[in-house]
Enzyme design. Structure first.
Site, short mmCIF file in Angstrom:
data_model
loop_
_atom_site.label_atom_id
_atom_site.label_comp_id
_atom_site.label_asym_id
_atom_site.label_seq_id
_atom_site.Cartn_x
_atom_site.Cartn_y
_atom_site.Cartn_z
N GLY A 59 -10.19 8.77 7.10
CA GLY A 59 -11.09 9.01 5.98
C GLY A 59 -12.28 8.09 6.20
N HIS A 102 -12.51 3.29 -0.67
CA HIS A 102 -12.61 2.29 0.40
C HIS A 102 -13.34 1.03 -0.07
CE1 HIS A 102 -12.58 5.79 3.54
NE2 HIS A 102 -11.36 5.29 3.42
N LYS A 134 3.38 0.86 3.03
CA LYS A 134 3.02 -0.15 4.02
C LYS A 134 3.07 -1.51 3.33
CE LYS A 134 -0.44 2.59 6.28
NZ LYS A 134 -1.85 2.78 6.25
N HIS A 151 -17.57 2.69 6.91
CA HIS A 151 -16.12 2.66 7.12
C HIS A 151 -15.76 3.99 7.75
CE1 HIS A 151 -11.85 1.63 5.93
NE2 HIS A 151 -11.76 2.92 6.17
N LEU A 152 -15.51 3.98 9.06
CA LEU A 152 -15.26 5.22 9.79
C LEU A 152 -13.83 5.22 10.32
CD1 LEU A 152 -18.63 5.28 11.82
CD2 LEU A 152 -18.16 6.36 9.62
N GLU A 206 -8.25 -4.99 4.66
CA GLU A 206 -8.05 -4.72 3.24
C GLU A 206 -6.87 -5.51 2.68
OE1 GLU A 206 -8.52 -0.62 4.69
OE2 GLU A 206 -9.11 -0.14 2.65
N ARG A 225 -2.42 -2.12 -3.56
CA ARG A 225 -3.62 -1.29 -3.46
C ARG A 225 -3.46 -0.14 -4.45
NH1 ARG A 225 -4.83 3.48 0.69
NH2 ARG A 225 -6.94 3.88 0.01
N ARG A 242 -10.98 16.20 6.39
CA ARG A 242 -11.71 16.55 5.16
C ARG A 242 -13.10 17.10 5.49
NH1 ARG A 242 -10.47 10.90 2.82
NH2 ARG A 242 -8.29 11.10 2.23
N ASN A 287 0.87 -1.17 0.00
CA ASN A 287 0.00 0.00 0.00
C ASN A 287 0.91 1.23 0.00
OD1 ASN A 287 -1.79 2.06 0.49
ND2 ASN A 287 -2.77 1.10 2.25
P1 ADP Z 1 -7.00 5.52 8.37
O1 ADP Z 1 -6.69 4.09 8.00
O2 ADP Z 1 -8.03 6.18 7.51
O3 ADP Z 1 -5.80 6.38 8.62
P2 ADP Z 1 -8.07 4.35 10.79
O4 ADP Z 1 -9.07 3.42 10.24
O5 ADP Z 1 -6.81 3.80 11.38
O6 ADP Z 1 -7.73 5.50 9.78
O7 ADP Z 1 -8.80 5.22 11.92
C1 ADP Z 1 -8.17 6.24 12.62
C2 ADP Z 1 -9.16 6.83 13.62
O8 ADP Z 1 -9.58 5.78 14.51
C3 ADP Z 1 -8.59 7.95 14.48
O9 ADP Z 1 -9.49 9.04 14.50
C4 ADP Z 1 -8.49 7.32 15.85
O10 ADP Z 1 -8.72 8.26 16.86
C5 ADP Z 1 -9.59 6.30 15.84
N1 ADP Z 1 -9.32 5.26 16.83
C6 ADP Z 1 -8.38 4.30 16.78
N2 ADP Z 1 -8.40 3.55 17.91
C7 ADP Z 1 -9.37 4.08 18.70
C8 ADP Z 1 -9.87 3.77 20.02
N3 ADP Z 1 -9.38 2.77 20.74
N4 ADP Z 1 -10.89 4.52 20.48
C9 ADP Z 1 -11.40 5.53 19.76
N5 ADP Z 1 -10.96 5.88 18.54
C10 ADP Z 1 -9.96 5.17 18.01
#
Ligand code: ADP
Length: 397
Positions: A213, A180, A14, A209-210, A385, A90, A242, A7
């Site tokens: 992003g 995503h 990664k 997917h939260l 993924e 990816r 964003r 990725n």
């Molecule tokens: P990306 O892959 O898009 O960079 P992720 O899926 O890793 O993002 O999500 C990152 C988000 O998840 C951050 O806002 C982080 O605060 C939140 N997050 C990760 N672990 C926790 C947790 N234990 N409790 C609350 N939020 C979390």
């Protein structure tokens, strides 16, 4: 059979080496700050860790580090690179051309290059990853592209077109593509299994997917019918940095007032907006909740705006789907943020959703979080993924 999953971002790379017998991660790691100073982290499945600051002026030198770490030193996991059967990448933007993963050849490289105009931040990095892999492993090793956009290509025209002059679509491909997709595909497939309908036929679900992003997908009969991200990953609701959807005229208005170039405006909407822009605190959800708990009103406002916007999208998607059977939460926030899940599900009480508060008190685990008598089922399904990329790569070689 071992498959290397890549990725590549603009300044990062990664990787995961996955043994397809048992689908175990043999090693994974991260090359960061490529082209800046360089930081390399490599972890093996049995817990060994290699970490060093090392100059990585470009993706090719980063790939050299990966190669060395796999076959030698503290983190060695294979005797010879020939044990790596294939490489799966990816690739962010596959346009309307790719609705599934493909073996990489000259045509695919050409298309990914052409789609750079649609994903100027992402596709060039994906290409660098592919070129670096070829430089490190030679031209003989099979390589596969897995596109973020592919799973969404089942959307109908009514969902993917915007009310601009039709020529904008014809000339430039301006339309909703969605992102995503690999994650939405993985968690929706698992959701269908949990619903006892493995092919998804007869189901209406929304996958959330939260993460940093974020995006939602509305999926009927196993096929995406709508998704929140658009031409780029900027569309949808408030994300870490964003803005999500705004009145497009606000863009030209701010550009005029502040004298911003398109790049500067893009940067404002992608990097300085969202949870960070509203709260003024952070883009990270953990910082936002900490600030909220400490009484920070703007952090609370950012949080409330996001929940409100997500609930509006869900309401719209329920209408588009003609009902709802299940909702899925995944990615960093979706898997870990029980507070947000609770708030969203409580906001869907009008659909007969009944949260199981005790079940919801969990992080990063697959679990059903609604009660047995809930009219709509809700699940936490951790996304993977890399595993999808490895599976697709295996299937294609
Ligand atoms: P990306 O892959 O898009 O960079 P992720 O899926 O890793 O993002 O999500 C990152 C988000 O998840 C951050 O806002 C982080 O605060 C939140 N997050 C990760 N672990 C926790 C947790 N234990 N409790 C609350 N939020 C979390």
């Amino acid at each position: 059979m071992k498959i290397l999953v890549i990725n590549a971002g603009s300044s990062s790379l990664k990787y995961q080496l996955i043994d397809m017998e048992g689908e175990q991660v043999v090693a994974k790691g991260l090359c960061e700050r490529i082209g800046i100073d360089g930081r390399f982290t490599h972890k093996t499945g049995d817990g060994r860790v290699v970490q060093k600051d090392v100059a990585m002026p470009d993706h090719t030198t980063a790939f050299e580090q990966v190669k060395q770490a796999l076959v030698s030193g503290e983190g060695k996991v294979v005797n010879d690179l020939s044990e790596v059967a294939a490489i799966g990448h990816r690739v962010v933007q596959g346009g309307a051309k790719y609705d599934k993963s493909v073996r990489i050849d000259e045509d695919v490289l050409k298309a990914v290059r052409e789609y750079e105009v649609l994903a100027p931040l992402h596709n060039p990095a994906c290409l660098k990853g592919i070129e670096a892999a070829t430089a490190a492993f030679g031209t003989e090793i099979p390589q596969v592209a897995v596109f973020d956009t592919a799973f969404h290509q089942t959307m109908p025209e009514v969902a993917y077109l915007w009310g601009l002059p039709y020529e904008c679509y014809e000339k430039y491909g301006v339309r909703r593509y969605g992102y995503h997709g690999t994650s939405h595909r993985f968690v929706s497939k698992r959701c269908f299994e949990l619903l006892g309908k493995p092919d998804g036929k007869g189901t209406r679900i929304i996958t959330c997917h939260l993460g940093n992003g974020s995006s939602l997908a509305a999926i009927r009969d196993g096929k995406v019918i709508d998704t929140t991200m658009g031409l780029t990953p900027l569309d949808g609701f408030l994300m870490g940095t964003r803005s999500g959807a705004i009145d497009p005229s606000a863009v030209t208005f701010i550009m005029e007032k502040e004298g911003l170039s398109p790049e500067e405006m893009d940067n404002l909407m992608n990097k300085k907006s969202g949870m960070l822009g509203i709260s003024g605190v952070s883009s990270d959800d953990r910082d936002i909740t900490a600030a909220m708990d400490a009484g920070n009103a703007r952090a609370k406002l950012a949080w409330d705006m996001r929940s409100y916007q997500i609930l509006k999208y869900i309401g719209g998607y329920v209408a588009a789907l003609g009902g709802l059977d299940a909702i899925v939460f995944t990615a960093g926030i979706g898997e870990n943020q029980d507070r947000l899940r609770a708030e969203l599900l409580e906001g869907l009480a009008y659909l007969g959703v009944k949260l199981d508060a005790e079940a919801n008190n969990v992080r990063g685990q697959e679990r059903e979080i609604t009660t047995a008598d809930s009219a709509v089922r809700a699940f936490i399904i951790p996304t993977n993924e890399e595993l999808v990329i490895a599976r697709d790569t295996k299937a294609l070689i």
